[in-house]
Design an enzyme around this catalytic site. Structure first.
Site, short mmCIF file in Angstrom:
data_model
loop_
_atom_site.label_atom_id
_atom_site.label_comp_id
_atom_site.label_asym_id
_atom_site.label_seq_id
_atom_site.Cartn_x
_atom_site.Cartn_y
_atom_site.Cartn_z
N HIS A 47 -0.96 0.60 -9.91
CA HIS A 47 -1.62 -0.36 -9.01
C HIS A 47 -2.19 -1.55 -9.80
O HIS A 47 -3.40 -1.83 -9.75
CB HIS A 47 -2.71 0.34 -8.19
CG HIS A 47 -3.05 -0.38 -6.90
ND1 HIS A 47 -3.53 0.25 -5.78
CD2 HIS A 47 -2.97 -1.69 -6.57
CE1 HIS A 47 -3.74 -0.63 -4.81
NE2 HIS A 47 -3.40 -1.83 -5.28
N ARG A 51 0.87 -1.18 0.00
CA ARG A 51 0.00 0.00 0.00
C ARG A 51 0.90 1.22 0.00
O ARG A 51 1.93 1.26 0.69
CB ARG A 51 -0.91 0.02 1.23
CG ARG A 51 -2.08 -0.95 1.18
CD ARG A 51 -3.11 -0.54 0.10
NE ARG A 51 -4.26 -1.44 0.06
CZ ARG A 51 -4.41 -2.45 -0.79
NH1 ARG A 51 -3.45 -2.72 -1.68
NH2 ARG A 51 -5.51 -3.19 -0.78
N GLU A 87 -3.14 7.80 -3.93
CA GLU A 87 -3.66 7.39 -5.24
C GLU A 87 -4.98 8.07 -5.53
O GLU A 87 -5.80 8.19 -4.62
CB GLU A 87 -3.88 5.86 -5.25
CG GLU A 87 -2.59 5.10 -5.34
CD GLU A 87 -2.79 3.59 -5.32
OE1 GLU A 87 -3.89 3.13 -5.70
OE2 GLU A 87 -1.86 2.89 -4.94
C1 DGY Z 1 -5.59 -5.90 -3.19
O1 DGY Z 1 -6.34 -6.82 -3.51
O2 DGY Z 1 -5.48 -5.54 -2.02
C2 DGY Z 1 -4.76 -5.26 -4.27
O3 DGY Z 1 -4.14 -4.12 -3.86
C3 DGY Z 1 -5.57 -4.99 -5.53
O4 DGY Z 1 -5.84 -6.18 -6.11
#
Ligand code: DGY
Length: 396
Positions: free
Chosen positions: A318, A271, A300
């Site tokens: 992402h 993240r 983001e």
């Molecule tokens: C998640 O699933 O947490 C990813 O960041 C996106 O697929």
């Protein structure tokens, strides 16, 4: 923003399920239709505001499948509860966008989608590692701009990782998969930092080391570090695979960047806020041999001022889980979570989610993160997701 337009599937279904973005594949729709759901899908690529989502929920809504770009806070869960909502699933394995305590207070189970992103996300972390270290994007731009006038001894020198040290922060499923790819594929020694030891990973590295030694090659090694700083100081590549919570926000900040090797590589597919992005920009400016590969960003879809100008940073939007198989699998898991909760089925025991991905799935929810707090019944054994707070790893 105008109300989003809706696509309706299985209009005669008696349970109203809102899906805030179109999802890939069709299996998930078959699951919901078989569970008696009328599925209302918000079409279009715009990120929905909480007002828009409240509007979609309206006066009656049994469940929602939402996105990691939406803030599922106490207010939104209250709206869902008021509308008779009994289930929510994030279309993601991570759920830092969800106030799980608020959902629990409303008695609403929260699902996520572990188990189908592991290899896919690890593969892109590997791709970013090498794109950064071997300067693939810079070199591609160079070619396209017609500046290649012949082979040169010093053109785009990068780093060789074979036999060096990889550091993994967060050794859950995805971190472990990345570590194994780097250790096995590139014979790297492993350092990992996690709140809990990962004996499975340690055994793998030990066995692989013994295999190499038996062939007369240097054995690879594995060590769990006591501190993040210890790992950062010693690793040639550092890949982040931790969940985002109060303890991991800005885990990599100016002070920690300063202890890293000047030519290290930092990869983030977890993240964005795990890295202080402004500090990273400043560090990359003053350390041209330091490189970063980023799939996620602190705010983001915005990126920090100056990030896009840095030649030593590779950035992608992402997309770590963006393979057809994974995204269709995530849709199936989210649908199974919702269908199971609406029909009072238990939460699945095993971590193997494959039975949920095609055909008629088991009558269970693959992963409900607040199952324990809600006192939901499980099939035998442990929950599909660990359900523990602060476990430190993304894939739970
Ligand atoms: C998640 O699933 O947490 C990813 O960041 C996106 O697929």
């Amino acid at each position: 923003m105008n109300a989003p337009s809706l696509e309706i599937v299985n209009a005669a279904g008696h349970l109203r399920v809102i899906v805030t973005k179109p999802l890939p594949g069709t299996h998930w729709l078959e699951v919901l239709a078989a569970a008696g759901c009328r599925v209302e899908i918000a079409t279009g690529d715009d990120m929905l505001t909480r007002e828009a989502i409240s509007g979609l929920i309206g006066e009656r809504c049994d469940a929602v499948i939402g996105q990691l770009t939406e803030s599922w806070d106490a207010g939104l869960f209250a709206v869902l509860k008021q509308a008779g909502g009994r289930a929510y699933s994030n279309y993601a394995v991570g759920y830092n966008n969800v106030d799980v305590a608020a959902a629990t207070a409303c008695g609403i189970p929260v699902g996520n989608t572990p188990g189908v992103l592991t290899e896919t996300t690890a593969e892109i972390a590997v791709a970013l590692t090498f794109a950064a270290s071997r300067r693939i994007v810079e070199a591609d731009r160079f070619m396209r701009s017609g500046r290649f006038h012949g082979w040169l001894p010093s053109l785009f020198l990068g780093s060789l990782f074979h036999g060096k040290t990889v550091g993994v922060i967060g050794a859950g499923r995805i971190g472990e998969a990345y570590a194994r790819m780097m250790v096995e594929g590139h014979k790297m020694n492993l350092l990992y930092f996690d709140l809990r030891p990962n004996p499975h990973l340690e055994e793998f590295v030990q066995a692989y080391g013994a295999f190499l030694a038996a062939r007369g090659e240097p054995a690879v090694t594995c060590r769990r570090t006591e501190t993040v700083a210890d790992l950062l100081e010693s690793a040639d590549v550092v890949s982040l695979h931790t969940a985002l919570d109060a303890a991991t926000r800005h885990l990599v900040n100016a002070e920690r960047l300063a202890v890293m090797k000047p030519d290290a590589i930092l990869v983030n597919t977890s993240r964005g806020p795990v890295v202080d992005e402004a500090a990273l920009v400043a560090h990359c400016r003053t350390h041209p041999d330091f490189r970063a590969g980023l799939d996620v960003f602190e705010n983001e879809p915005a990126i920090a001022a100056g990030l896009a100008d840095l030649a030593n940073v590779v950035i992608v939007p992402h997309i770590a889980s963006a393979t057809k198989w994974t995204r269709e699998g995530m849709a199936s898991l989210a649908a199974c979570n919702v269908a199971a909760m609406l029909h009072h089925h238990p939460v699945a025991a095993a971590g193997d989610v494959r039975p949920f991905l095609s055909g008629t799935p088991p009558q269970a929810a693959p992963s409900i993160v607040n199952a324990r707090d809600l006192g939901l019944a499980h099939t035998t054994g442990a929950a599909g997701g660990c359900g523990a707070s602060g476990c430190g790893c993304l894939p739970c």
